[in-house]
Design a protein around this motif. Structure first.
Motif, short mmCIF file in Angstrom:
data_model
loop_
_atom_site.label_atom_id
_atom_site.label_comp_id
_atom_site.label_asym_id
_atom_site.label_seq_id
_atom_site.Cartn_x
_atom_site.Cartn_y
_atom_site.Cartn_z
N ASN A 53 37.41 75.45 65.31
CA ASN A 53 36.26 75.78 65.91
C ASN A 53 36.42 75.45 67.54
N LYS A 79 31.97 66.16 64.33
CA LYS A 79 31.25 66.71 63.43
C LYS A 79 31.10 68.32 63.56
N SER A 80 31.61 68.85 64.80
CA SER A 80 31.88 70.32 64.89
C SER A 80 33.16 70.68 64.15
N SER A 82 32.35 70.17 60.06
CA SER A 82 31.18 71.07 59.86
C SER A 82 31.67 72.43 59.27
N MET A 83 33.13 72.77 59.62
CA MET A 83 33.91 74.06 59.15
C MET A 83 34.45 73.71 57.88
N ASN A 91 33.79 73.32 53.87
CA ASN A 91 32.79 73.56 52.59
C ASN A 91 33.27 72.40 51.66
#
Length: 343
Positions: A229, A252-253, A256-257, A259
């Motif tokens: 990211n 978090k960035s 968040s990638m 799953n």
């Protein structure tokens, strides 16, 4: 995850730290120092056994004086890679483990050797078997021959039991610094090519590769940069890790990638358990190559960073390297790879 502070019984009371780093084994039973305990699948386990001994025990030699290049066949035990070995007359296998900073032998086969240092330790989850250091007269790794090597020892019996194969120890980059290393996992081969003092191959030209990046080589461990990211992250390259790993303390960035697919419990040497997460990472860029939908495990890598003395954000294991031919030049500190078809 256990980090051990070990105290030698030698006269100078030198402190050595032994770290049980990550050897992740998915879909297999048994446990080494830790195992995953999923709710509905008792045979789906993750084992942790890599060892980082923070000492400089290995002596560089020319193990193949008559030739400049050799190709060593690798054997498989699950997603681990083994090399035929004979050490002071004891035959068996060494685990090819680039997450191990020194040659580490299974104490169960070398109890009669004189221990120059006796080491005891305990992790946060319970006591760990006695470990130490010994000197071996001959260390034969396939066709490579080393003599008078000071090596570390540890009890690797649990690793043997889970794999049902004789494992004499762990073997990484510590004795291979005078070679260019070509790792061909899909073909079960490891090629070693001698280098001159400037890091150039003797009597051969390097092959063309799709991607070439710079690395940091510290304490016999390879570190390389990746991006998730848009953020730059520091990864270690570990052939003893059967899945890729990300630190669960990342921003978090980045997280968040991922799953998330499963939550599991990690049981250590004692009775304490911690939760870990497994899932799919949507995108990882190494060099100019983009990887998508990569299986990863999320856990706390802070203790590992402390043990290595290098802050790491993740580990690149089996799912990263299995579809590649990887060339590593430790003198020039370069890491090159070409994509091949997956198994």
């Amino acid at each position: 995850m256990d980090q051990l502070t070990l105290h030698t019984k030698s006269s100078n009371r030198k402190r050595i730290r032994l770290y049980l780093s990550f050897l992740f084994i998915l879909g297999l039973g048994g446990g080494v120092f830790a195992e995953i305990l999923p709710e509905n699948n008792p045979n789906n386990t993750i084992e942790i056994s890599n060892l980082l001994i923070e000492t400089n025990l290995d002596r560089l030699q020319d193990p193949i004086p008559e030739i400049n290049e050799v190709t060593i066949p690798l054997k498989r035990a699950g997603q681990l890679f083994l090399i035929d070995a004979k050490i002071d007359g004891v035959e068996g296998n060494l685990l090819f483990d680039t997450g191990a900073s020194a040659v580490t032998l299974n104490i169960n086969y070398f109890r009669n050797h004189l221990h120059t240092k006796e080491i005891t330790g305990a992790g946060i989850n319970g006591a760990v078997s006695e470990s130490g250091e010994i000197t071996v007269d001959t260390l034969n790794v396939d066709c490579l021959r080393f003599t008078k090597q000071h090596v570390s020892t540890a009890n690797l019996g649990h690793l043997e039991n889970s794999r049902k194969v004789k494992i004499l120890g762990l073997f990484g980059f510590s004795l291979l610094r005078n070679f260019e290393i070509v790792f061909m996992p899909a073909m079960n081969q490891l090629k070693l090519i001698k280098l001159d003092s400037k890091g150039n191959r003797l009597n051969s030209e390097p092959e063309e590769t799709e991607t070439k990046i710079d690395i940091d080589f510290k304490n016999n461990i390879v570190y390389l940069e990746g991006k998730i990211n848009g953020r730059r992250l520091n990864f270690c390259f570990d052939t003893g890790a059967e899945c890729n790993v990300l630190d669960n303390n990342l921003s978090k960035s980045i997280l968040s990638m991922v799953n998330i697919k499963k939550r599991s419990s990690l049981k250590g040497a004692g009775n304490r358990t911690v939760e870990i997460l497994t899932g799919d990472l949507s995108e990882l860029i190494i060099g100019d190559l983009k990887h998508t939908d990569i299986k990863v495990l999320l856990t706390n890598l802070s203790p590992m960073s402390e043990a290595y003395g290098v802050s790491i954000d993740g580990m690149l294991g089996y799912d990263f390297f299995i579809d590649k031919i990887i060339t590593i030049n430790l003198r020039k500190e370069t890491f090159s790879f070409s994509q091949t078809s997956k198994e």
